[in-house]
Design an enzyme around this catalytic site. Structure first.
Site, mmCIF file in Angstrom:
data_model
loop_
_atom_site.group_PDB
_atom_site.id
_atom_site.type_symbol
_atom_site.label_atom_id
_atom_site.label_comp_id
_atom_site.label_asym_id
_atom_site.label_seq_id
_atom_site.Cartn_x
_atom_site.Cartn_y
_atom_site.Cartn_z
ATOM 1 N N VAL A 97 0.836 -1.203 0.000
ATOM 2 C CA VAL A 97 0.000 0.000 0.000
ATOM 3 C C VAL A 97 0.874 1.257 0.000
ATOM 4 C CG1 VAL A 97 -1.772 1.301 1.240
ATOM 5 C CG2 VAL A 97 -1.905 -1.191 1.133
ATOM 6 N N CYS A 98 1.935 1.251 0.814
ATOM 7 C CA CYS A 98 2.836 2.403 0.900
ATOM 8 C C CYS A 98 3.517 2.693 -0.432
ATOM 9 C CB CYS A 98 3.908 2.157 1.953
ATOM 10 S SG CYS A 98 3.264 1.892 3.595
ATOM 11 N N THR A 99 3.860 1.639 -1.152
ATOM 12 C CA THR A 99 4.504 1.820 -2.454
ATOM 13 C C THR A 99 3.599 2.614 -3.391
ATOM 14 O OG1 THR A 99 5.746 -0.236 -2.189
ATOM 15 C CG2 THR A 99 5.493 0.595 -4.430
#
Length: 256
Positions: free
Chosen positions: A84-86
């Site tokens: 998700v952070c990517t």
């Protein structure tokens, strides 16, 4: 205030009792932090953003100096190489030109080191930005100092700040040039943020400061705004020209 004990030599570390938790952050000068909930800074709208010095993918920074005379969006991530952070970091990087137009600096955070961050950035550039260079620093909060100061962890992870694995929650802080916290948003680790919403609230905050108005639900740039109840009808007519009164306390106007 964080209590700090400088550990000056390997001999001193060896002499410590085994029960004493010690970790060795990847920054110059090893420090031991004792994180106490009762000493944790209170982050509220209007609070001064806590300052810190830390390594980032763009070198070491003093956060207040980094802010300078700009607005800043500071946002945290649970860990490097997380899916998700990517997507989030890549999306913020692609939107950076829009934040630049508004005088807003971006800065991310994860509790891993600079080398790990740099490797992660290569993945972000490959899969999200289409090869475009990643546009802003990521803080290497391996000491968890920033996570502590900004309360970026869950209740359970707070207990592991000194010695355990900690995944910061998805916090967002909008900070103005006076170093004041103007808006906070906190998401659980499983839920991705909406970058357009972050940009929208920056527009709303800056317009409110500039024109002395409020913005209604789902407002976007160019739509009608609300005249605050503290402004009389006479003052509203002088300041804004025509306006629509729905209720004595609810008046809309269109800005030029």
């Amino acid at each position: 205030m964080l209590s700090r004990v400088l550990i000056r030599s390997a001999a001193v570390r060896t002499a410590l009792p085994r029960a004493t938790p010690v970790f060795r952050p990847s920054i110059v000068g090893t420090r031991f932090y004792s994180f106490k909930q009762e000493d944790q800074p209170r982050i509220r709208i209007g609070s001064t953003a806590p300052n810190f010095e830390v390594n980032t993918t763009s070198g070491k920074i003093d956060f207040h100096s980094y802010i300078g005379d700009n607005w800043v969006v500071l946002f945290s991530h649970p860990a490097d190489f997380t899916p998700v952070c990517t997507t989030e970091l890549g999306a913020f990087s692609k939107l950076k030109p829009e934040f630049d137009k508004r005088g807003v600096k971006l800065i991310g955070l994860s509790t891993e080191g600079v080398d790990s961050h740099n490797q992660w950035i290569k993945d972000i550039e490959e899969v999200v930005t289409g090869g475009e260079k990643f546009g802003f620093p990521i803080i290497a909060d391996s000491t968890k100092e920033v996570a502590y100061k900004y309360d970026m962890v869950t209740e359970d992870d707070f207990k592991n700040l000194e010695s355990g694995v900690v995944f910061t929650v998805r916090s967002v802080f909008v900070i103005d040039p006076a170093k004041k916290i103007r808006l906070t948003m906190t998401y659980p680790a499983s839920t991705g943020r909406n970058t357009a919403e972050v940009l929208r609230v920056v527009d709303a905050l800056q317009l409110a400061d500039k024109r002395g108005i409020a913005t209604p639900v789902d407002w976007t740039e160019g739509q009608d705004v609300i005249i605050p109840p503290t402004v009389s009808n006479e003052a509203a007519k002088e300041k804004f020209g025509s306006f629509k009164q729905v209720k004595p306390y609810l008046r809309f106007t269109k800005l030029d």
